[in-house]
Design a protein around this motif. Sequence first.
Motif, short mmCIF file in Angstrom:
data_model
loop_
_atom_site.label_atom_id
_atom_site.label_comp_id
_atom_site.label_asym_id
_atom_site.label_seq_id
_atom_site.Cartn_x
_atom_site.Cartn_y
_atom_site.Cartn_z
N UNK A 4 -21.68 -13.37 -14.92
CA UNK A 4 -20.50 -12.64 -15.38
C UNK A 4 -20.02 -11.65 -14.32
N UNK A 5 -20.96 -10.99 -13.65
CA UNK A 5 -20.58 -10.05 -12.59
C UNK A 5 -19.89 -10.78 -11.44
N UNK A 6 -20.40 -11.95 -11.07
CA UNK A 6 -19.78 -12.73 -10.01
C UNK A 6 -18.39 -13.19 -10.41
N UNK A 7 -18.21 -13.57 -11.66
CA UNK A 7 -16.88 -13.98 -12.13
C UNK A 7 -15.90 -12.82 -12.05
N UNK A 8 -16.36 -11.61 -12.40
CA UNK A 8 -15.50 -10.44 -12.31
C UNK A 8 -15.09 -10.16 -10.87
N UNK A 9 -16.06 -10.30 -9.95
CA UNK A 9 -15.77 -10.06 -8.54
C UNK A 9 -14.75 -11.07 -8.01
N UNK A 10 -14.89 -12.32 -8.43
CA UNK A 10 -13.98 -13.37 -7.96
C UNK A 10 -12.59 -13.20 -8.55
N UNK A 11 -12.49 -12.58 -9.69
CA UNK A 11 -11.19 -12.45 -10.35
C UNK A 11 -10.43 -11.20 -9.92
N UNK A 12 -10.99 -10.43 -9.00
CA UNK A 12 -10.30 -9.23 -8.52
C UNK A 12 -9.00 -9.65 -7.85
N UNK A 13 -7.93 -8.99 -8.22
CA UNK A 13 -6.62 -9.30 -7.64
C UNK A 13 -6.49 -8.56 -6.31
N UNK A 14 -6.49 -9.32 -5.22
CA UNK A 14 -6.40 -8.72 -3.90
C UNK A 14 -4.96 -8.60 -3.40
N UNK A 15 -4.03 -9.07 -4.19
CA UNK A 15 -2.63 -9.05 -3.77
C UNK A 15 -2.14 -7.64 -3.41
N UNK A 16 -2.45 -6.61 -4.21
CA UNK A 16 -2.01 -5.26 -3.82
C UNK A 16 -2.59 -4.82 -2.47
N UNK A 17 -3.82 -5.22 -2.20
CA UNK A 17 -4.44 -4.90 -0.91
C UNK A 17 -3.69 -5.58 0.23
N UNK A 18 -3.38 -6.86 0.06
CA UNK A 18 -2.65 -7.59 1.09
C UNK A 18 -1.26 -6.99 1.30
N UNK A 19 -0.62 -6.63 0.22
CA UNK A 19 0.72 -6.03 0.32
C UNK A 19 0.66 -4.69 1.06
N UNK A 20 -0.38 -3.91 0.79
CA UNK A 20 -0.53 -2.63 1.48
C UNK A 20 -0.72 -2.85 2.98
N UNK A 21 -1.50 -3.85 3.34
CA UNK A 21 -1.71 -4.16 4.76
C UNK A 21 -0.40 -4.59 5.42
N UNK A 22 0.40 -5.36 4.71
CA UNK A 22 1.68 -5.81 5.25
C UNK A 22 2.66 -4.65 5.40
N UNK A 23 2.61 -3.72 4.46
CA UNK A 23 3.57 -2.61 4.45
C UNK A 23 3.22 -1.48 5.43
N UNK A 24 1.95 -1.34 5.76
CA UNK A 24 1.52 -0.21 6.59
C UNK A 24 0.77 -0.72 7.82
N UNK A 25 1.47 -0.79 8.97
CA UNK A 25 0.83 -1.29 10.19
C UNK A 25 -0.42 -0.50 10.58
N UNK A 26 -0.44 0.79 10.32
CA UNK A 26 -1.61 1.61 10.66
C UNK A 26 -2.81 1.20 9.81
N UNK A 27 -2.58 0.93 8.54
CA UNK A 27 -3.64 0.49 7.65
C UNK A 27 -4.18 -0.86 8.10
N UNK A 28 -3.30 -1.75 8.50
CA UNK A 28 -3.71 -3.06 9.00
C UNK A 28 -4.56 -2.90 10.26
N UNK A 29 -4.13 -2.03 11.16
CA UNK A 29 -4.87 -1.78 12.39
C UNK A 29 -6.27 -1.25 12.08
N UNK A 30 -6.35 -0.33 11.15
CA UNK A 30 -7.65 0.24 10.77
C UNK A 30 -8.55 -0.83 10.15
N UNK A 31 -7.98 -1.67 9.30
CA UNK A 31 -8.75 -2.74 8.66
C UNK A 31 -9.28 -3.71 9.72
N UNK A 32 -8.44 -4.04 10.71
CA UNK A 32 -8.89 -4.94 11.77
C UNK A 32 -9.99 -4.31 12.61
N UNK A 33 -9.88 -3.02 12.89
CA UNK A 33 -10.93 -2.32 13.64
C UNK A 33 -12.26 -2.37 12.88
#
Length: 84
Positions: A4-33
């Motif tokens: 059940x814990x694994x199912x919860x982890x897999x169902x996490x919606x990462x779309x807001x995270x991806x959108x934040x990376x697209x919207x903020x170049x500095x955040x993307x740079x930090x994530x890549x570092x």
Amino acid sequence: MKTEELKKQKSIDLEPFYEALEDDPKLLEEALEILLEMVNFEPSSIKKLALFIKEDSRNLYNEIVELYKSTQDKSNTPSCCGGH
């Protein structure tokens, strides 16, 4: 229970995270570092990342090759000839 814990982890919606990376170049740079620091400590991961870039991210691979060539050209030029 672990299933059940694994199912919860897999169902996490990462779309807001991806959108934040697209919207903020500095955040993307930090994530890549952070990602590169993590990969740097695992030699097998370095090779896997390099192969992934070569096979699946052709534009990035070509850019890396061009950067490498330009640094090689500069280091092979004698200082008397203005290669710097």
